[in-house]
Design a protein around this motif. Sequence first.
Motif, mmCIF file in Angstrom:
data_model
loop_
_atom_site.group_PDB
_atom_site.id
_atom_site.type_symbol
_atom_site.label_atom_id
_atom_site.label_comp_id
_atom_site.label_asym_id
_atom_site.label_seq_id
_atom_site.Cartn_x
_atom_site.Cartn_y
_atom_site.Cartn_z
ATOM 1 N N ALA A 33 -21.432 -7.114 37.774
ATOM 2 C CA ALA A 33 -21.684 -6.108 36.736
ATOM 3 C C ALA A 33 -22.116 -6.735 35.416
ATOM 4 O O ALA A 33 -22.835 -6.109 34.639
ATOM 5 C CB ALA A 33 -20.439 -5.246 36.524
ATOM 6 N N TYR A 34 -21.683 -7.978 35.150
ATOM 7 C CA TYR A 34 -22.018 -8.616 33.884
ATOM 8 C C TYR A 34 -23.063 -9.713 34.019
ATOM 9 O O TYR A 34 -23.184 -10.569 33.151
ATOM 10 C CB TYR A 34 -20.746 -9.135 33.197
ATOM 11 C CG TYR A 34 -19.969 -7.999 32.583
ATOM 12 C CD1 TYR A 34 -20.367 -7.433 31.384
ATOM 13 C CD2 TYR A 34 -18.873 -7.455 33.237
ATOM 14 C CE1 TYR A 34 -19.682 -6.379 30.834
ATOM 15 C CE2 TYR A 34 -18.180 -6.385 32.689
ATOM 16 C CZ TYR A 34 -18.590 -5.853 31.482
ATOM 17 O OH TYR A 34 -17.914 -4.796 30.931
ATOM 18 N N HIS A 82 -15.193 -10.543 41.555
ATOM 19 C CA HIS A 82 -16.552 -10.557 42.099
ATOM 20 C C HIS A 82 -17.381 -9.373 41.583
ATOM 21 O O HIS A 82 -18.545 -9.529 41.210
ATOM 22 C CB HIS A 82 -16.522 -10.546 43.630
ATOM 23 C CG HIS A 82 -16.055 -11.824 44.238
ATOM 24 N ND1 HIS A 82 -16.674 -13.032 44.023
ATOM 25 C CD2 HIS A 82 -15.012 -12.087 45.072
ATOM 26 C CE1 HIS A 82 -16.038 -13.982 44.686
ATOM 27 N NE2 HIS A 82 -15.008 -13.426 45.327
ATOM 28 N N VAL A 83 -16.753 -8.219 41.579
ATOM 29 C CA VAL A 83 -17.464 -7.010 41.121
ATOM 30 C C VAL A 83 -17.839 -7.148 39.647
ATOM 31 O O VAL A 83 -18.974 -6.828 39.246
ATOM 32 C CB VAL A 83 -16.618 -5.748 41.377
ATOM 33 C CG1 VAL A 83 -17.228 -4.532 40.709
ATOM 34 C CG2 VAL A 83 -16.466 -5.508 42.869
ATOM 35 N N ASP A 115 -7.269 -9.136 41.215
ATOM 36 C CA ASP A 115 -7.630 -9.341 42.614
ATOM 37 C C ASP A 115 -8.987 -10.034 42.629
ATOM 38 O O ASP A 115 -9.798 -9.837 41.719
ATOM 39 C CB ASP A 115 -7.702 -7.989 43.335
ATOM 40 C CG ASP A 115 -7.958 -8.139 44.814
ATOM 41 O OD1 ASP A 115 -8.911 -7.519 45.302
ATOM 42 O OD2 ASP A 115 -7.216 -8.898 45.474
ATOM 43 N N VAL A 116 -9.247 -10.823 43.643
ATOM 44 C CA VAL A 116 -10.512 -11.548 43.742
ATOM 45 C C VAL A 116 -11.702 -10.580 43.781
ATOM 46 O O VAL A 116 -12.758 -10.845 43.215
ATOM 47 C CB VAL A 116 -10.507 -12.459 44.998
ATOM 48 C CG1 VAL A 116 -11.838 -13.169 45.157
ATOM 49 C CG2 VAL A 116 -9.379 -13.463 44.919
ATOM 50 N N THR A 117 -11.505 -9.436 44.425
ATOM 51 C CA THR A 117 -12.577 -8.440 44.511
ATOM 52 C C THR A 117 -12.987 -7.952 43.128
ATOM 53 O O THR A 117 -14.180 -7.785 42.848
ATOM 54 C CB THR A 117 -12.118 -7.244 45.368
ATOM 55 O OG1 THR A 117 -11.622 -7.723 46.612
ATOM 56 C CG2 THR A 117 -13.246 -6.278 45.603
ATOM 57 N N CYS A 138 -12.678 -0.993 37.926
ATOM 58 C CA CYS A 138 -12.083 -2.334 37.975
ATOM 59 C C CYS A 138 -10.967 -2.485 36.948
ATOM 60 O O CYS A 138 -9.915 -3.078 37.244
ATOM 61 C CB CYS A 138 -13.153 -3.401 37.756
ATOM 62 S SG CYS A 138 -14.226 -3.638 39.173
ATOM 63 N N MET A 139 -11.175 -1.981 35.747
ATOM 64 C CA MET A 139 -10.150 -2.088 34.707
ATOM 65 C C MET A 139 -8.910 -1.269 35.071
ATOM 66 O O MET A 139 -7.775 -1.719 34.868
ATOM 67 C CB MET A 139 -10.699 -1.630 33.350
ATOM 68 C CG MET A 139 -11.774 -2.537 32.800
ATOM 69 S SD MET A 139 -11.189 -4.238 32.698
ATOM 70 C CE MET A 139 -12.696 -5.099 32.444
ATOM 71 N N ALA A 140 -9.123 -0.078 35.625
ATOM 72 C CA ALA A 140 -7.979 0.749 36.035
ATOM 73 C C ALA A 140 -7.217 0.079 37.177
ATOM 74 O O ALA A 140 -5.981 0.082 37.192
ATOM 75 C CB ALA A 140 -8.456 2.136 36.452
#
Length: 109
Positions: free
Chosen positions: A51-52, A46-47, A41-43, A31-33
């Motif tokens: 994750a948190y 959500h991810v 992005d909205v995705t 996600c960070m990359a």
Amino acid sequence: SVHRLAPFWLLVGATVLLLLSPLKNMVVNICMASFKQNGYDVTIGHVLDVAYKPCFGTAPMQAYTCLGYALMTVATGMQVDIAGKFQASIQHARLAAAKKATSSCPPGG
């Protein structure tokens, strides 16, 4: 039979539990990359929300890892029948001690 498949299912559970932490780290890194390369992005949001969540915090993840190792240990013990081998070893030691005790008694006494 259930007893025969128990080690397999325990190891499946242990594998899932042991892979949770690395999978979470990999998802966050991806996600960070993606954020660096493509922007928000909205995705990604959500991810990262998933994750948190508290169930994926540090303490629960450590508990999942410990439980995974415990399940793996139990499954390995079941697979090699460690309880049966331990009982047989104790029985053998008791029989040897009893044989030694009876053979060391003097005749008639």
